[in-house]
Design a protein around this motif. Sequence first.
Motif, PDB file in Angstrom:
ATOM      1  N   CYS A 198      56.393  46.674  38.225  1.00  0.00           N
ATOM      2  CA  CYS A 198      55.641  45.662  38.945  1.00  0.00           C
ATOM      3  C   CYS A 198      55.377  46.027  40.377  1.00  0.00           C
ATOM      4  N   HIS A 199      54.525  45.313  41.019  1.00  0.00           N
ATOM      5  CA  HIS A 199      53.934  45.655  42.413  1.00  0.00           C
ATOM      6  C   HIS A 199      55.038  45.513  43.382  1.00  0.00           C
ATOM      7  N   SER A 200      54.779  46.074  44.439  1.00  0.00           N
ATOM      8  CA  SER A 200      55.863  46.223  45.625  1.00  0.00           C
ATOM      9  C   SER A 200      56.410  44.556  45.813  1.00  0.00           C
ATOM     10  N   LEU A 217      47.565  35.147  44.549  1.00  0.00           N
ATOM     11  CA  LEU A 217      48.880  35.645  44.722  1.00  0.00           C
ATOM     12  C   LEU A 217      48.515  37.084  43.933  1.00  0.00           C
ATOM     13  N   LYS A 218      49.335  38.183  44.753  1.00  0.00           N
ATOM     14  CA  LYS A 218      49.030  39.472  44.426  1.00  0.00           C
ATOM     15  C   LYS A 218      49.246  39.645  42.885  1.00  0.00           C
ATOM     16  N   GLN A 219      48.491  40.156  42.191  1.00  0.00           N
ATOM     17  CA  GLN A 219      48.625  40.414  40.571  1.00  0.00           C
ATOM     18  C   GLN A 219      47.995  41.503  40.260  1.00  0.00           C
ATOM     19  N   PHE A 220      48.723  42.199  39.287  1.00  0.00           N
ATOM     20  CA  PHE A 220      48.178  43.578  38.694  1.00  0.00           C
ATOM     21  C   PHE A 220      47.852  43.362  37.197  1.00  0.00           C
ATOM     22  N   GLY A 221      46.938  43.983  36.668  1.00  0.00           N
ATOM     23  CA  GLY A 221      46.542  44.161  35.169  1.00  0.00           C
ATOM     24  C   GLY A 221      46.998  45.661  35.017  1.00  0.00           C
ATOM     25  N   PHE A 235      47.934  51.195  36.096  1.00  0.00           N
ATOM     26  CA  PHE A 235      47.669  49.709  36.642  1.00  0.00           C
ATOM     27  C   PHE A 235      46.896  49.526  37.955  1.00  0.00           C
ATOM     28  N   PHE A 236      46.355  48.225  37.800  1.00  0.00           N
ATOM     29  CA  PHE A 236      45.424  48.020  38.968  1.00  0.00           C
ATOM     30  C   PHE A 236      45.581  46.655  39.512  1.00  0.00           C
ATOM     31  N   ASP A 237      45.446  46.470  40.831  1.00  0.00           N
ATOM     32  CA  ASP A 237      45.242  45.207  41.659  1.00  0.00           C
ATOM     33  C   ASP A 237      44.019  44.338  40.965  1.00  0.00           C
TER      34      ASP A 237
END
Length: 269
Positions: free
Chosen positions: A97-99, A153-157, A145-147
């Motif tokens: 997951c992201h930070s 809300l901060k989300q990655f794909g 992974f990318f933002d």
Amino acid sequence: MNSELLYVFGTGNATVTNLYNTCFALRDGDEYFMVDAGGGNGILKILDNMQVPLEHIHHIFVTHAHTDHVLGIVWMVRMIATKMKKDQYVGDTYIYCHSELIETIRTLCRLTIQDKFYNMIGDRIHLEEVKDGETRHILSYDVTFFDIHSTKLKQFGFTLTLNNGRKLTCAGDEPYNPVCEKYVRGSDWLLHEAFCLYAERDIWKPYEKHHSTVKDACELAESLGIPNLVLWHTEDSNVAGRERLYKSEGKRYYSGNIYVPDDESLIAL
């Protein structure tokens, strides 16, 4: 049967009652790369129904902190930790997951599950931070992974190349942002949210919720030349008619293959 399959666990948006929230896994041999877990312990029944053993899930990616994506992770941690304690689970679990999500997941688990299970986090259950543009080798895939540059809300794909050479991209659950083009363009499979029909936009008001319609997602896939489009994260007022209606609208804007899967279904990739 092709062992490389998309296991569709749920296909609904956050507030559905007739579907489970959107989450899925890629099957690679006997192992699974799981993406989100929905909003509750309903994921456990789905895994059982689809004959996906917890013992074969060692890698989970959490896209963002909304309830319909992250709360099921608490149950995954609890049940995997239980199996670890009983010596029924070989190896470790990695949750990517992201930070900003690491502390969220840790806190949710600390507040809701017993210490003996929570303490497995950092021991055999690892919360792995991934950064925008970072590539990790997961199972037989190189996953980038990318933002998605969410407006809420901060989300990655993520994007990856399947073993058959095809590129698969998950664009998260918000409309595509052109800054992500380098990750999305060239995909053979695009997994994209479609909150409702464009014809029903005044009923469901997807744009107020920062979501797409079927028309929007199909126009995007057509403009990028993507041959296979999976539509999910939908409203659930007409589950029985959803596939027919979505395909009917989508085909007016998109010449590729449209998939509108049901909960607990498989797509051969």
